[in-house]
Scaffold this active site. Structure first.
Site, mmCIF file in Angstrom:
data_model
loop_
_atom_site.group_PDB
_atom_site.id
_atom_site.type_symbol
_atom_site.label_atom_id
_atom_site.label_comp_id
_atom_site.label_asym_id
_atom_site.label_seq_id
_atom_site.Cartn_x
_atom_site.Cartn_y
_atom_site.Cartn_z
ATOM 1 N N CYS A 42 -2.892 2.139 -4.974
ATOM 2 C CA CYS A 42 -2.263 0.856 -4.586
ATOM 3 C C CYS A 42 -1.562 1.019 -3.116
ATOM 4 O O CYS A 42 -1.793 1.968 -2.464
ATOM 5 C CB CYS A 42 -1.437 -0.064 -5.719
ATOM 6 S SG CYS A 42 -0.113 1.036 -6.263
ATOM 7 N N ARG A 43 -0.698 0.490 -3.055
ATOM 8 C CA ARG A 43 0.333 0.518 -1.848
ATOM 9 C C ARG A 43 1.055 1.621 -2.113
ATOM 10 O O ARG A 43 1.252 2.573 -1.163
ATOM 11 C CB ARG A 43 1.024 -0.638 -1.585
ATOM 12 C CG ARG A 43 1.912 -0.724 -0.108
ATOM 13 C CD ARG A 43 2.516 -1.897 -0.053
ATOM 14 N NE ARG A 43 3.699 -2.360 -0.896
ATOM 15 C CZ ARG A 43 4.832 -1.489 -0.951
ATOM 16 N NH1 ARG A 43 5.200 -0.756 0.122
ATOM 17 N NH2 ARG A 43 5.783 -1.664 -1.760
#
Length: 124
Positions: A84-85
């Site tokens: 993800c981030r």
């Protein structure tokens, strides 16, 4: 009394204990991996994915995985690399997938932030 501090401490402890069950894969290892032998899953939102993602990644947002962890059932035979981030959503996705029987999960070390910082290729 159960307060917000207690909740966050317990959440962090459970996340730490869980995340040790999922091995990391380095950026270099992922770059060298045969894209036919691994499934790269970006669990960010579609908007984040469109802004740039790891090449050959598919977008399956965390909310979709939580609502239907069987969504990746076709990938049970191959290792799944999650990112993800920054790592939180990938950890939550891994937890849901493990509960659904996925055993061969990996986490992209450093997630998208580190990928971008390293100047690695990005697909759009």
């Amino acid at each position: 009394m159960f307060n917000h501090v207690t909740f966050w401490i317990l959440s962090l402890l459970s996340f730490s204990a869980f995340s040790s069950n999922v091995g990391d894969i380095s950026q270099q290892e992922l770059l060298e991996a045969n894209t036919n032998s691994v499934v790269i899953v970006d669990v960010r939102t579609p908007e984040e994915f469109q802004q740039g993602h790891v090449p050959n990644a598919i977008n399956v947002p965390l909310s979709n995985i939580i609502d239907n962890p069987a969504i990746l059932r076709i990938s049970k035979e191959k290792p799944i690399v999650l990112y993800c981030r920054s790592g939180y959503r990938a950890g939550k996705a891994a937890e849901a997938l493990q509960k659904n029987g996925h055993q061969n999960l990996r986490h992209l070390k450093g997630d998208m932030q580190a990928w971008l910082k390293a100047g690695l290729p990005v697909a759009k």
